[in-house]
Design a protein around this motif. Structure first.
Motif, PDB file in Angstrom:
ATOM      1  N   ASP A 146      42.658  33.377  42.766  1.00  0.00           N
ATOM      2  CA  ASP A 146      42.550  32.184  43.602  1.00  0.00           C
ATOM      3  C   ASP A 146      43.283  31.045  42.898  1.00  0.00           C
ATOM      4  N   GLU A 147      43.826  30.153  43.707  1.00  0.00           N
ATOM      5  CA  GLU A 147      44.577  29.011  43.173  1.00  0.00           C
ATOM      6  C   GLU A 147      45.671  29.485  42.213  1.00  0.00           C
TER       7      GLU A 147
ATOM      8  N   ASN B 149      46.317  26.834  47.920  1.00  0.00           N
ATOM      9  CA  ASN B 149      46.395  25.778  48.926  1.00  0.00           C
ATOM     10  C   ASN B 149      47.577  24.856  48.595  1.00  0.00           C
TER      11      ASN B 149
ATOM     12  N   GLU C 194      45.006  25.585  53.539  1.00  0.00           N
ATOM     13  CA  GLU C 194      44.347  24.440  52.917  1.00  0.00           C
ATOM     14  C   GLU C 194      42.974  24.835  52.399  1.00  0.00           C
ATOM     15  N   SER C 195      42.423  23.940  51.617  1.00  0.00           N
ATOM     16  CA  SER C 195      41.089  24.193  51.085  1.00  0.00           C
ATOM     17  C   SER C 195      40.097  24.358  52.251  1.00  0.00           C
ATOM     18  N   GLY C 196      39.236  25.355  52.114  1.00  0.00           N
ATOM     19  CA  GLY C 196      38.179  25.536  53.117  1.00  0.00           C
ATOM     20  C   GLY C 196      38.608  26.286  54.362  1.00  0.00           C
ATOM     21  N   THR C 197      39.799  26.861  54.353  1.00  0.00           N
ATOM     22  CA  THR C 197      40.244  27.588  55.550  1.00  0.00           C
ATOM     23  C   THR C 197      39.808  29.061  55.526  1.00  0.00           C
TER      24      THR C 197
ATOM     25  N   PHE D 286      32.323  26.332  65.553  1.00  0.00           N
ATOM     26  CA  PHE D 286      31.697  26.393  64.228  1.00  0.00           C
ATOM     27  C   PHE D 286      30.483  25.473  64.155  1.00  0.00           C
TER      28      PHE D 286
ATOM     29  N   LYS E  25      40.205  31.365  52.631  1.00  0.00           N
ATOM     30  CA  LYS E  25      41.054  32.293  51.864  1.00  0.00           C
ATOM     31  C   LYS E  25      40.207  33.324  51.110  1.00  0.00           C
TER      32      LYS E  25
ATOM     33  N   ASP F  33      33.052  39.030  59.917  1.00  0.00           N
ATOM     34  CA  ASP F  33      32.330  37.830  59.476  1.00  0.00           C
ATOM     35  C   ASP F  33      33.204  36.591  59.508  1.00  0.00           C
TER      36      ASP F  33
ATOM     37  N   LEU G  77      37.270  34.324  51.958  1.00  0.00           N
ATOM     38  CA  LEU G  77      36.708  35.270  52.930  1.00  0.00           C
ATOM     39  C   LEU G  77      37.739  36.341  53.295  1.00  0.00           C
TER      40      LEU G  77
ATOM     41  N   VAL H  42      36.766  24.292  57.337  1.00  0.00           N
ATOM     42  CA  VAL H  42      35.450  24.840  57.732  1.00  0.00           C
ATOM     43  C   VAL H  42      34.374  24.408  56.747  1.00  0.00           C
ATOM     44  N   ARG H  43      34.741  24.396  55.452  1.00  0.00           N
ATOM     45  CA  ARG H  43      33.734  24.008  54.458  1.00  0.00           C
ATOM     46  C   ARG H  43      33.210  22.607  54.743  1.00  0.00           C
TER      47      ARG H  43
ATOM     48  N   LYS I 203      31.107  22.500  57.874  1.00  0.00           N
ATOM     49  CA  LYS I 203      29.807  23.138  57.630  1.00  0.00           C
ATOM     50  C   LYS I 203      28.841  22.144  56.981  1.00  0.00           C
TER      51      LYS I 203
HETATM   52  N1  LIG Z   1      36.554  31.655  59.625  1.00  0.00           N
HETATM   53  C1  LIG Z   1      35.435  31.377  58.957  1.00  0.00           C
HETATM   54  N2  LIG Z   1      34.278  31.866  59.385  1.00  0.00           N
HETATM   55  C2  LIG Z   1      33.134  31.577  58.754  1.00  0.00           C
HETATM   56  N3  LIG Z   1      33.057  30.795  57.690  1.00  0.00           N
HETATM   57  C3  LIG Z   1      34.177  30.287  57.216  1.00  0.00           C
HETATM   58  C4  LIG Z   1      35.429  30.547  57.828  1.00  0.00           C
HETATM   59  N4  LIG Z   1      36.374  29.904  57.144  1.00  0.00           N
HETATM   60  C5  LIG Z   1      35.759  29.267  56.142  1.00  0.00           C
HETATM   61  N5  LIG Z   1      34.431  29.471  56.195  1.00  0.00           N
HETATM   62  C6  LIG Z   1      33.417  28.917  55.302  1.00  0.00           C
HETATM   63  O1  LIG Z   1      33.995  27.809  54.664  1.00  0.00           O
HETATM   64  C7  LIG Z   1      33.731  27.821  53.287  1.00  0.00           C
HETATM   65  C8  LIG Z   1      35.024  27.858  52.542  1.00  0.00           C
HETATM   66  O2  LIG Z   1      35.608  29.147  52.685  1.00  0.00           O
HETATM   67  P1  LIG Z   1      36.558  29.749  51.560  1.00  0.00           P
HETATM   68  O3  LIG Z   1      35.967  29.496  50.220  1.00  0.00           O
HETATM   69  O4  LIG Z   1      36.851  31.116  51.912  1.00  0.00           O
HETATM   70  O5  LIG Z   1      37.808  28.860  51.757  1.00  0.00           O
HETATM   71  P2  LIG Z   1      39.057  28.741  50.793  1.00  0.00           P
HETATM   72  O6  LIG Z   1      40.219  28.601  51.639  1.00  0.00           O
HETATM   73  O7  LIG Z   1      39.028  29.838  49.809  1.00  0.00           O
HETATM   74  O8  LIG Z   1      38.758  27.386  50.074  1.00  0.00           O
HETATM   75  P3  LIG Z   1      39.291  26.858  48.655  1.00  0.00           P
HETATM   76  O9  LIG Z   1      40.762  26.804  48.750  1.00  0.00           O
HETATM   77  O10 LIG Z   1      38.699  25.519  48.565  1.00  0.00           O
HETATM   78  O11 LIG Z   1      38.802  27.801  47.649  1.00  0.00           O
HETATM   79  C9  LIG Z   1      32.814  28.953  53.004  1.00  0.00           C
HETATM   80  O12 LIG Z   1      31.482  28.500  53.056  1.00  0.00           O
HETATM   81  C10 LIG Z   1      33.055  29.883  54.162  1.00  0.00           C
HETATM   82  O13 LIG Z   1      31.916  30.598  54.454  1.00  0.00           O
END
Ligand SMILES: Nc1ncnc2c1ncn2[C@@H]1O[C@H](COP(=O)(O)OP(=O)(O)OP(=O)(O)O)[C@@H](O)[C@H]1O
Length: 728
Positions: free
Chosen positions: A482-483, A524, A412-415, A564, A417, A382, A419, A600-601, A604
């Motif tokens: 997390d964090e 992050n 970084e945020s939204g990368t 994406f 982590k 996924d 997942l 990615v966030r 999206k």
């Molecule tokens: N490689 C990926 N494939 C699909 N969706 C992704 C991918 N990377 C990030 N996303 C989407 O981006 C959003 C942020 O992902 P996620 O929460 O895992 O990031 P994070 O690094 O934990 O962010 P944060 O540090 O802000 O908590 C989610 O909606 C996730 O579905």
């Protein structure tokens, strides 16, 4: 000649001596006769008579004790024709074999009247050949044993399991005094005398002539040899019968086995699930085509492969069966539900396992442990992206998942982590709980009780009966912190201790509890920098960073931003059921070169927003949220596409701010300030909190002030949005 029936010559030694004595000594015959009379009339001890053999003396005593009169002439016990037929039928095999062996006995030059007989163990004649007819008792309708004919050769040979000669006066009954009988036992496989071959001849009273002696010796050897041959032949016959029976049983069994296998195969192939059968060690002996299809391994390659390593979930098959038999495993990035049953042999020993296999729904994840914990339904498949950077990170994380070590996810945020944390958990222990805590989202004073739990009355407001902490609940699974950079310093020491000895004590508690869990931490922030600022414990950093996965920011993942964008557009289309929406060339270019600080966030949400905003099914730059669209003037030139990655968070860099590329104005407090597209230096920076504030403002603007709608655009909960608004 040695064998079961005895040794012809040695067995006859005493008999030969007796015959010789009778021939050489005129008085020997009379001596025996006198001794018998003395025993019968005067109660003299026959064992004291030197001419009487002990076996004969013994037999006289038995014959006497049976009440038999020595002068009886009506000897033997009459039997009916029916009884005879029954006995003949029961002994047909031995009788036929004997007949074929003794048919040539007539060719023997026997001088006197004789009769050659095969008698069963009770003394009934099964075969009779000869011309001795003046003695009625030897007729076929008689049973002749010691009790009704007195001392006789066939009874003694069977009793002593050796050839035996009884001469004239040695017979107990006077009527048999004119006979000499040589008998040898027929012995079966279990060493039992089952019959006797007997040659009985009439003999002149008194000393034997040398030719008589010769014939007698010859007859003795003949009878003995025939009995041995008969015993051997019967044994061979029995073995042949056994062999034939065994062969028949075997061929029946193998037919049965073939039939069973064909039925089992038909049944197994009719089952929709894949089926594997393996032996107790786990070596696969049968695999259905569906199993091979699910495992993506050709059926012939599956044979002999160890099922335990192929479809195991970390527990042994025995443990899985003990705990219900069902489990969820990830095979080749796909989720599978397996059911394992044991196969037992006839003596209740474990012979192997039957494993059924089918693709599983995500809902099965963690089901076998009662779904304790947070949702974790992401698999590695996924985690999207086509760039080598993301694929390398996935491969590394997947390798790390196979160990039991703690894992640190940096990015970084939204990368992605979160997942990655779920994918690692599901690959390592899909049946275990996934407990997650965001250290930045929980007030520092609550983190301790959340993590470690508490005992009843340990603080005001504590639940009655206490509460287990997330670590305790993570038993057999994963604790996702997390964090982690936001974890209060004083708690870091406690966490380190827990990681070191895997023991936890609740707040206000007195006893430690051993917990088996794996920590996945994410941040992050630049942890080494936090260490240097004394905001993060160095020893904790070492402890959690043995296996570190750096998640690349979107701007460093070549080709992924556009990938994406199209993926999320497609998702919107499916969700809304509306028509196809595409990116204009300019918008596509912009997506590719924009720095996407929220990764990615952010991408999206930008795509979702543009999808709803655009008209005529084409997204133009103006359709992106304002704060992005305003970067139009600052976007990178087209030739910048595919440039080297830049600005990835590394352990040596601060990640609390995002690099802003050439030509961009520094971040400002307003959403109307331009953002940056990826360009080369110089690199002013924009802090994440600025970015977040701008994103929040933009979302609220787009949602016309509706907080719930804005939270949906931002992909966070309403509560989180309220908190963020409060904090900012
Ligand atoms: N490689 C990926 N494939 C699909 N969706 C992704 C991918 N990377 C990030 N996303 C989407 O981006 C959003 C942020 O992902 P996620 O929460 O895992 O990031 P994070 O690094 O934990 O962010 P944060 O540090 O802000 O908590 C989610 O909606 C996730 O579905």
């Amino acid at each position: 000649m040695d064998n079961a029936a005895g040794t012809v010559d040695s067995d006859y030694v005493e008999d030969l001596q007796l015959i010789r004595s009778i021939r050489e000594d005129d008085s020997f015959w009379d001596c025996i006769f006198e001794a018998k009379l003395d025993f019968l009339n005067n109660d003299a001890d026959p064992f004291q008579a030197s001419c009487v053999r002990p076996e004969i003396a013994d037999s006289w005593v038995r014959s006497y004790n049976s009440g038999l009169k020595p002068d009886d002439s009506d000897l033997g016990e009459h039997i009916t024709e029916d009884e005879l037929q029954r006995v003949l039928a029961e002994n047909a095999e031995i009788a036929d074999t004997a007949r074929s062996l003794i048919k040539n006995v007539e060719s023997l030059n026997l001088q006197n009247d004789y009769i050659f007989e095969l008698l069963d163990a009770s003394g009934i004649a099964l075969v009779q050949i000869g011309n001795l007819d003046q003695h009625q008792f030897v007729g076929p309708l008689y049973r002749c044993d010691e009790g009704n004919v007195g001392t006789n050769a066939h009874t003694l040979c069977m009793r002593y399991k050796k050839p035996f000669v009884v001469v004239g006066p040695e017979h107990y009954c006077f009527a048999l005094q004119g006979l000499i009988a040589c008998a040898a036992p027929v012995i079966d496989q279990s060493d039992t005398s089952i019959a006797a071959l007997t040659l009985t001849q009439s003999i002149p009273e008194g000393p034997l002539s040398p030719s008589d002696e010769k014939v007698l010796v010859h007859a003795m050897s003949l009878v003995s040899s025939l009995a041995i041959a008969l015993s051997d032949q019967l044994r061979i016959n029995q073995q042949e019968v056994k062999l034939a029976e065994t062969e028949q049983k075997y061929s029946q069994a193998s037919l049965e086995a073939q039939r069973f296998e064909s039925i089992s195969r038909t049944v197994i192939n009719a089952v929709k699930d894949g089926v594997l059968i393996c032996n107790a060690e786990g070596s696969i002996t049968l695999a259905t085509p569906e199993a091979a299809h699910l495992l993506k391994i050709p059926p012939e390659d599956l044979m002999g492969t160890n099922a335990r390593s192929l479809v195991g979930d970390g527990r042994s098959f025995e443990e899985i069966v003990e705990q219900g038999g069902s489990t969820t495993v990830i095979i080749d990035e796909e989720l599978h539900e397996t059911k394992i049953s044991q196969i037992f042999g006839s003596k209740s020993e474990l012979e192997g396992f039957i494993i059924s296999l089918k693709e599983a729904k995500r809902t099965t994840l963690g089901a076998s442990r009662g779904k304790v914990g947070d949702t974790a339904d992401i698999l590695f498949k996924d985690i999207l992206g086509e760039s080598t950077q993301i694929n390398k990170a996935k491969a590394l994380a997947s390798r790390f998942a196979r160990s039991t070590e703690n894992i640190l996810l940096m990015g970084e945020s939204g990368t992605g982590k979160e997942l990655f944390a779920q994918a690692i958990h599901n690959q390592a222990c899909p049946n275990g709980p996934f407990m997650s805590i965001n250290c930045a989202a929980i007030p520092p004073r609550l983190i301790e009780s959340e993590l470690f739990g508490y005992e009843s009355g340990s603080f005001t407001g504590a639940e009655k009966g206490g509460k287990p902490g997330k670590i305790e609940l993570a038993e057999g699974g994963t604790l996702f912190l997390d964090e982690i950079g936001d974890m209060p310093l004083e708690l870091q020491a406690t966490l380190l201790r827990v990681l070191e000895n895997k023991r936890v004590i609740r707040v206000g508690g007195k006893t430690y509890k051993q917990i088996d869990f794996r920590l996945i931490a994410a941040t992050n922030q630049n942890l080494p920098k936090l260490v240097s600022e004394h905001r993060f414990r160095e020893d904790l950093l070492y402890r959690i960073s043995v296996l570190t996965v750096n998640l690349p920011p979107l701007r460093d993942r070549i080709g992924d931003a556009l990938y994406f964008a199209r993926f999320f557009l497609n998702e919107c289309q499916i969700r809304t059921g509306n028509g196809r929406v595409t990116l204009s060339d300019e918008a596509a270019h912009f997506v590719s070169v924009y720095a996407w600080p929220g990764n990615v966030r952010q991408l999206k949400h930008a795509i979702y927003s543009a999808y709803y905003t655009c008209e005529n099914g084409v997204i133009n730059i103006d359709d992106f949220p304002l704060y992005i669209a305003q970067n139009l003037n600052h976007r990178a030139p087209a030739e910048h596409l595919g440039s080297e990655p830049s600005g990835a968070l590394t352990q040596n860099e601060s990640s609390s701010s995002v690099k802003v590329q050439d030509g961009c104005a520094p971040a400002s407090n307003t959403a109307s300030e331009p953002f940056c597209v990826a360009q080369d230096s110089p690199l002013p920076t924009l802090s994440l909190s600025d970015l977040e504030r701008i994103a929040i403002n933009e979302a609220i603007r787009q949602a016309d002030g509706n907080i719930a709608a804005a939270a949906a655009i931002l992909d966070i909960s309403k509560a989180t949005l309220y908190r963020k608004l409060k904090d900012s």
